[in-house]
Write a protein that holds these residues in place. Structure first.
Motif, PDB file in Angstrom:
ATOM      1  N   UNK A   1       0.823  -1.207   0.000  1.00  0.00           N
ATOM      2  CA  UNK A   1       0.000   0.000   0.000  1.00  0.00           C
ATOM      3  C   UNK A   1       0.857   1.258   0.000  1.00  0.00           C
ATOM      4  N   UNK A   2       1.919   1.252   0.817  1.00  0.00           N
ATOM      5  CA  UNK A   2       2.828   2.414   0.854  1.00  0.00           C
ATOM      6  C   UNK A   2       3.510   2.602  -0.494  1.00  0.00           C
ATOM      7  N   UNK A   3       3.948   1.493  -1.080  1.00  0.00           N
ATOM      8  CA  UNK A   3       4.612   1.560  -2.379  1.00  0.00           C
ATOM      9  C   UNK A   3       3.688   2.191  -3.416  1.00  0.00           C
ATOM     10  N   UNK A   4       2.444   1.736  -3.486  1.00  0.00           N
ATOM     11  CA  UNK A   4       1.510   2.235  -4.496  1.00  0.00           C
ATOM     12  C   UNK A   4       1.132   3.692  -4.243  1.00  0.00           C
ATOM     13  N   UNK A   5       1.097   4.097  -2.974  1.00  0.00           N
ATOM     14  CA  UNK A   5       0.775   5.495  -2.651  1.00  0.00           C
ATOM     15  C   UNK A   5       1.782   6.440  -3.288  1.00  0.00           C
ATOM     16  N   UNK A   6       3.079   6.110  -3.161  1.00  0.00           N
ATOM     17  CA  UNK A   6       4.114   6.964  -3.735  1.00  0.00           C
ATOM     18  C   UNK A   6       4.260   6.742  -5.241  1.00  0.00           C
ATOM     19  N   UNK A   7       4.009   5.517  -5.669  1.00  0.00           N
ATOM     20  CA  UNK A   7       4.193   5.209  -7.097  1.00  0.00           C
ATOM     21  C   UNK A   7       3.300   6.080  -7.967  1.00  0.00           C
ATOM     22  N   UNK A   8       2.100   6.398  -7.471  1.00  0.00           N
ATOM     23  CA  UNK A   8       1.145   7.212  -8.236  1.00  0.00           C
ATOM     24  C   UNK A   8       1.663   8.615  -8.516  1.00  0.00           C
ATOM     25  N   UNK A   9       2.670   9.045  -7.729  1.00  0.00           N
ATOM     26  CA  UNK A   9       3.209  10.401  -7.877  1.00  0.00           C
ATOM     27  C   UNK A   9       4.472  10.439  -8.737  1.00  0.00           C
ATOM     28  N   UNK A  10       4.878   9.291  -9.287  1.00  0.00           N
ATOM     29  CA  UNK A  10       6.156   9.208  -9.999  1.00  0.00           C
ATOM     30  C   UNK A  10       5.971   8.905 -11.475  1.00  0.00           C
ATOM     31  N   UNK A  11       6.385   9.812 -12.355  1.00  0.00           N
ATOM     32  CA  UNK A  11       6.288   9.546 -13.794  1.00  0.00           C
ATOM     33  C   UNK A  11       7.490   8.771 -14.332  1.00  0.00           C
ATOM     34  N   UNK A  12       8.384   8.332 -13.448  1.00  0.00           N
ATOM     35  CA  UNK A  12       9.611   7.659 -13.877  1.00  0.00           C
ATOM     36  C   UNK A  12       9.580   6.179 -13.514  1.00  0.00           C
ATOM     37  N   UNK A  13      10.719   5.530 -13.645  1.00  0.00           N
ATOM     38  CA  UNK A  13      10.818   4.098 -13.382  1.00  0.00           C
ATOM     39  C   UNK A  13      10.858   3.815 -11.874  1.00  0.00           C
ATOM     40  N   UNK A  14      10.442   2.607 -11.515  1.00  0.00           N
ATOM     41  CA  UNK A  14      10.520   2.164 -10.123  1.00  0.00           C
ATOM     42  C   UNK A  14      10.828   0.675 -10.098  1.00  0.00           C
ATOM     43  N   UNK A  15      11.519   0.262  -9.036  1.00  0.00           N
ATOM     44  CA  UNK A  15      11.869  -1.151  -8.864  1.00  0.00           C
ATOM     45  C   UNK A  15      11.262  -1.637  -7.557  1.00  0.00           C
ATOM     46  N   UNK A  16      10.336  -2.574  -7.661  1.00  0.00           N
ATOM     47  CA  UNK A  16       9.736  -3.172  -6.468  1.00  0.00           C
ATOM     48  C   UNK A  16      10.437  -4.498  -6.179  1.00  0.00           C
ATOM     49  N   UNK A  17      10.563  -4.838  -4.884  1.00  0.00           N
ATOM     50  CA  UNK A  17      11.273  -6.042  -4.437  1.00  0.00           C
ATOM     51  C   UNK A  17      12.753  -5.962  -4.829  1.00  0.00           C
ATOM     52  N   UNK A  18      13.365  -4.829  -4.551  1.00  0.00           N
ATOM     53  CA  UNK A  18      14.790  -4.642  -4.863  1.00  0.00           C
ATOM     54  C   UNK A  18      15.605  -5.708  -4.144  1.00  0.00           C
ATOM     55  N   UNK A  19      16.527  -6.402  -4.830  1.00  0.00           N
ATOM     56  CA  UNK A  19      17.259  -7.521  -4.223  1.00  0.00           C
ATOM     57  C   UNK A  19      18.075  -7.096  -3.000  1.00  0.00           C
ATOM     58  N   UNK A  20      18.023  -7.918  -1.952  1.00  0.00           N
ATOM     59  CA  UNK A  20      18.754  -7.602  -0.725  1.00  0.00           C
ATOM     60  C   UNK A  20      20.260  -7.573  -0.947  1.00  0.00           C
TER      61      UNK A  20
END
Length: 572
Positions: free
Chosen positions: A335-354
């Motif tokens: 939910x937190x990820x999607x909240x901020x994702x909506x404000x970003x017109x650029x690329x995003x990486x979810x589940x970034x490798x540890x």
């Protein structure tokens, strides 16, 4: 091995334990459910192991309890533990917490896991005939702190971050293990008493449930530690090309966690790795790295710049949210990820490798605070503190993405020469030019007139043109000039050890120092050749150098070199 007399400790207390049993149980049920912080204070602070007195293999003791107690500790230790498990003092039953504390005192010098194993060994030896599977159950519980202790001693907490949290749990697990064994001992004593007529009490089972609850949490942390250890052991190599950086850092072959998911817009539209690489190939990439906490101000700042830097500077932004293991609190993090994702017109990486995050911490010094790392098209790190500089300089930060020795001043002075076609042409053609500033506007104008007279004679004799420009203090022009000069200095820092940049970096630094001391001198003057700095100095030494042209003109092979040498001699 010398055998211990069966039920020696038990028989000493049976008679007294049945008299006040129900009242005793009610009291202890309240006493036993203390908080983890209370346990930590009492047990960790008062019974911390003496690291210099650990003299036996705890894992061996656990696996073959009945056979190696003589090798691990003498019989008196186990005998003392048995006496504390089931004891009375002056005819009154001693409470379970007090008996547990007494055992901790007897085992003061032993490690956390040794305390639990020795208590379990004593219980098994005394009550193995009637305790059923309890020793094996408690043995499996005790095995976890031993495994965690191995991890703590053989791994760097920076590589396995969960170890710190898990390690804090060990004293609590040991406490409840010993407490439950004491409670079970008490119950066995009660039900084997010749006066026993009641139904079996369920209290030991309540304690076992408490242990299962703690152990479940500890097991999850242990599993997470093992994942982090496996990931940290994989070597991550960053290559010399932006596409290889992406494929190595983001598309890392992580067999432990969920594979990273790349999206390309605020609608979270998914994009595969090959398409992503093709889109960033040959471009700058700004890795914006943050937690999932409140980042609204940063997003607003970057959003206002994104279209310009994408179009004019060929720079892409990639958001990397680093918030630990996505398997914990997964729904909340989604939910937190999607909240901020909506404000970003650029690329995003979810589940970034540890494992990749470990690289960021080690090589790019990424911490919990938000940051931004700029990578050039060749895959080299341009700046690991880009977010701070973007906050200070805004779009001007990107004007210094690719500093070339012969064009570095262009973004610094473009706004000054914009309306002067002669000066603009001189800069473009690698001509010599003086930029003049003073402590106030009147001083600057006076300096400008003096330099104009001095340079006219030089122009006539050398048949060359020298450009002049003014930087009037307390104007928007001056404000922009100094901000961009400061930005240039920060950008030059990564080149300062390269020979061709070393001298010009010193000159820029010197010029910035004049800004801090404008009131202590008449003014400053900077000599440039095209878009690069030749030298700079206080107004009086630069003016004197021009006045003394007849002294040093015979040494001219290059005007800039000769000017600098004479100017340096005046300073010396």
């Amino acid at each position: 091995m010398t055998s211990l007399p069966k039920n020696k400790a038990r028989n000493a207390t049976v008679e007294s334990s049945t008299v006040t049993h129900e009242e005793h149980i009610r009291v202890e049920r309240v006493e036993s459910y203390v908080s983890e912080d209370q346990i930590w204070t009492v047990v960790h602070e008062n019974h911390f192991p003496d690291q210099n007195k650990l003299s036996f293999n705890v894992r061996d003791l656990l696996s073959v309890t009945g056979n190696i107690i003589d090798d691990a500790a003498n019989n008196s230790i186990v005998d003392n533990i048995l006496q504390q498990m089931s004891s009375c003092k002056d005819g009154e039953q001693v409470s379970l917490p007090l008996r547990t504390e007494a055992i901790f005192k007897k085992l003061k010098t032993f490690s956390w896991e040794a305390k639990a194993v020795l208590t379990l060994a004593a219980f098994a030896l005394e009550y193995v005939e009637i305790s059923g599977t309890l020793p094996s159950t408690m043995a499996s519980v005790t095995n976890l702190p031993i495994n965690l202790d191995d991890l703590l001693h053989n791994n760097n907490p920076n590589d396995v971050p969960t170890l710190t949290t898990a390690g804090r749990k060990i004293p609590t697990v040991v406490y409840w293990t010993i407490f439950t064994i004491v409670a079970c001992t008490d119950e066995i004593n009660r039900i084997t008493s010749v006066k026993y007529n009641d139904e079996p009490d369920n209290l030991p089972n309540l304690y076992l449930e408490k242990i299962k609850e703690i152990v479940k949490e500890l097991k999850e942390q242990y599993d997470r530690c093992m994942k982090e250890k496996a990931e940290a052991s994989k070597e991550l190599v960053i290559c010399d090309n932006i596409t290889k950086v992406i494929s190595t850092l983001i598309l890392y072959n992580d067999t432990v966690n969920q594979q990273p998911v790349i999206s390309c817009d605020s609608n979270n539209t998914k994009i595969d790795g090959n398409a992503f690489i093709n889109e960033v190939k040959g471009k700058y990439v700004l890795f914006y790295i943050s937690s999932l906490e409140n980042i609204s101000k940063e997003l607003l700042r970057l959003t206002n710049l994104y279209k310009i830097i994408d179009k004019e500077y060929k720079c892409k932004i990639v958001w990397i949210p680093i918030d630990g293991d996505w398997t914990t609190e997964a729904e909340k993090k989604e939910l937190q990820f999607m909240e901020w994702r909506k404000m970003m017109p650029w690329y995003a990486v979810q589940y970034f490798p540890s494992a990749s995050y470990m690289y960021l911490k080690k090589e790019w010094k990424v911490r919990e605070n938000s940051t931004a790392v700029l990578i050039n098209p060749q895959g080299k790190v341009e700046n690991t503190n880009a977010l701070t500089l973007i906050k200070e300089f805004g779009i001007d930060f990107f004007a210094f993405l690719d500093i070339q020795i012969h064009t570095m001043l262009k973004p610094v002075v473009e706004h000054i020469i914009r309306d002067d076609s002669v000066l603009k042409q001189s800069m473009k053609n690698q001509g010599y030019n003086f930029f003049i500033g003073g402590k106030n506007q009147k001083t600057t104008i006076d300096l400008f007139e003096k330099i104009t007279e001095a340079k006219d004679a030089i122009e006539t004799e050398l048949k060359m043109k020298i450009g002049l420009a003014r930087v009037l203090e307390k104007t928007e022009t001056a404000k922009t000039f100094w901000a961009r000069m400061k930005n240039l200095f920060f950008s030059l820092a990564r080149y300062s050890k390269e020979y061709e940049y070393e001298q010009v970096t010193k000159e820029v630094h010197k010029l910035l120092s004049y800004k801090l001391h404008t009131d202590d001198m008449d003014g400053w003057i900077k000599l440039t050749k095209g878009w690069t700095v030749v030298t700079c100095g206080q107004a009086n030494t630069i003016y004197t150098t021009l006045e003394k042209f007849s002294v040093w003109k015979q040494h001219i092979n290059d005007f800039g070199d000769a000017f600098t040498k004479y100017h340096d001699s005046l300073i010396t």
